[in-house]
Design an enzyme around this catalytic site. Sequence first.
Site, PDB file in Angstrom:
ATOM      1  CG  ASN A   1      -1.713   1.205   1.434  1.00  0.00           C
ATOM      2  OD1 ASN A   1      -1.801   2.039   0.525  1.00  0.00           O
ATOM      3  ND2 ASN A   1      -2.332   1.333   2.603  1.00  0.00           N
ATOM      4  CD1 TRP A   2       3.525   0.815  -2.703  1.00  0.00           C
ATOM      5  CD2 TRP A   2       3.727   1.877  -4.661  1.00  0.00           C
ATOM      6  NE1 TRP A   2       4.251   0.014  -3.544  1.00  0.00           N
ATOM      7  CE2 TRP A   2       4.392   0.630  -4.753  1.00  0.00           C
ATOM      8  CE3 TRP A   2       3.715   2.715  -5.790  1.00  0.00           C
ATOM      9  CZ2 TRP A   2       5.044   0.209  -5.922  1.00  0.00           C
ATOM     10  CZ3 TRP A   2       4.363   2.299  -6.950  1.00  0.00           C
ATOM     11  CH2 TRP A   2       5.017   1.065  -7.014  1.00  0.00           C
ATOM     12  CE  LYS A   3      -0.275   3.268   4.719  1.00  0.00           C
ATOM     13  NZ  LYS A   3      -0.249   3.417   6.170  1.00  0.00           N
TER      14      LYS A   3
ATOM     15  CG  HIS B   1      -5.940   2.000   4.959  1.00  0.00           C
ATOM     16  ND1 HIS B   1      -5.569   2.939   5.891  1.00  0.00           N
ATOM     17  CD2 HIS B   1      -4.915   1.123   4.868  1.00  0.00           C
ATOM     18  CE1 HIS B   1      -4.351   2.622   6.345  1.00  0.00           C
ATOM     19  NE2 HIS B   1      -3.933   1.542   5.740  1.00  0.00           N
TER      20      HIS B   1
ATOM     21  CD  GLU C   1      -3.172   5.529   6.580  1.00  0.00           C
ATOM     22  OE1 GLU C   1      -3.116   5.544   5.337  1.00  0.00           O
ATOM     23  OE2 GLU C   1      -2.273   5.025   7.295  1.00  0.00           O
TER      24      GLU C   1
ATOM     25  CD  GLU D   1      -3.647  -2.343   7.131  1.00  0.00           C
ATOM     26  OE1 GLU D   1      -2.552  -2.612   6.645  1.00  0.00           O
ATOM     27  OE2 GLU D   1      -4.231  -1.261   6.930  1.00  0.00           O
TER      28      GLU D   1
ATOM     29  N   GLY E   1       2.145   2.231  10.840  1.00  0.00           N
ATOM     30  CA  GLY E   1       3.130   3.303  10.726  1.00  0.00           C
ATOM     31  C   GLY E   1       3.766   3.689  12.052  1.00  0.00           C
TER      32      GLY E   1
ATOM     33  CB  SER F   1       4.776  -1.877  12.141  1.00  0.00           C
ATOM     34  OG  SER F   1       4.401  -0.525  12.374  1.00  0.00           O
TER      35      SER F   1
ATOM     36  N   GLY G   1       2.774  -1.073   4.339  1.00  0.00           N
ATOM     37  CA  GLY G   1       2.861   0.348   4.012  1.00  0.00           C
ATOM     38  C   GLY G   1       4.310   0.771   3.841  1.00  0.00           C
ATOM     39  N   GLY G   2       4.896   1.307   4.898  1.00  0.00           N
ATOM     40  CA  GLY G   2       6.245   1.878   4.842  1.00  0.00           C
ATOM     41  C   GLY G   2       7.286   0.974   4.199  1.00  0.00           C
TER      42      GLY G   2
HETATM   43  P1  PGA Z   1       2.627   0.280   7.704  1.00  0.00           P
HETATM   44  O1  PGA Z   1       1.201   0.525   7.015  1.00  0.00           O
HETATM   45  O2  PGA Z   1       3.175  -1.000   7.138  1.00  0.00           O
HETATM   46  O3  PGA Z   1       3.444   1.472   7.332  1.00  0.00           O
HETATM   47  O4  PGA Z   1       2.376   0.180   9.187  1.00  0.00           O
HETATM   48  C1  PGA Z   1       0.333  -0.544   6.744  1.00  0.00           C
HETATM   49  C2  PGA Z   1      -0.941  -0.015   6.143  1.00  0.00           C
HETATM   50  O5  PGA Z   1      -1.443   1.022   6.586  1.00  0.00           O
HETATM   51  O6  PGA Z   1      -1.487  -0.625   5.203  1.00  0.00           O
END
Ligand code: PGA
Length: 250
Positions: free
Chosen positions: A10-12, A96, A98, A168, A174, A214, A235-236
């Site tokens: 997930n590149w956000k 998601h 967010e 999640e 994050g 994470s 994500g990251g």
């Molecule tokens: P993260 O994000 O790996 O940076 O914690 C995961 C996500 O929000 O899909």
Amino acid sequence: MARKPIIAGNWKLNCLKAEAEALAKGLVETVGTKSDVDVVLCPTFTSLDTVAKAICGTKIAMGAQDCYWQEKGAFTGEIAPSMLVDAGCKFCIIGHSERRQYFGETNETINKKAQALYAAGLTPIICVGETLQEREEGNMEKVITTQVRGCLAGLEAAKVAESVIAYEPVWAIGTGKTATKEQAQEVHALIRKTVADMFGDATAQAVRIQYGGSVKPDNAAELMAQPDIDGALVGGAALKADSFTAIINF
Ligand code: PGA
């Protein structure tokens, strides 16, 4: 039943087109022929075309990070599932945390989006997860079952079986704070049980449930070894070809 692992990046809100192209091409080099794990890249809308070209002819698939449930019309700023198909997507992340937190996404809108994605032939990656406060107040179970029930209400069992659910925990996204493998497995089992209660055992055994929050090269293997964890939503660590490759090669 053996479920094939699925690892999605997930590149956000990251990567201009040139960066997206470099990242996708790097991954084509390292995991472009990998067939024992489904690999999905989810760039921003504006990089879909670039990434589609970069992964063309490889085993890597592409997903979007959101969609709207209407096919067309006066909905300024929105993107329809058929447009995602047109851009080369096979998957779409919906719900998601967010988007729930900043953009008013609810279980009801996620449910509508899932139906629209099925109608277009896309596979949803449906995200659920509790906040730290909800966990600390002892409400994790209630929050998760309410989200799963709300997001999946009225959907066709055969479609749910082919879908992906991502657990999640909001407190792990994050933050560098991963759920322990025991914490993650407990919730994954709860999600699968909820799906079984709604749609029966066969559907629950088929649906793939990713863990997200994470995920890193050094914790991917122990998470993936859990009986109800079928992949990761990253994500990251998905923004660098080397760390995402290491996760995929868990
Ligand atoms: P993260 O994000 O790996 O940076 O914690 C995961 C996500 O929000 O899909």
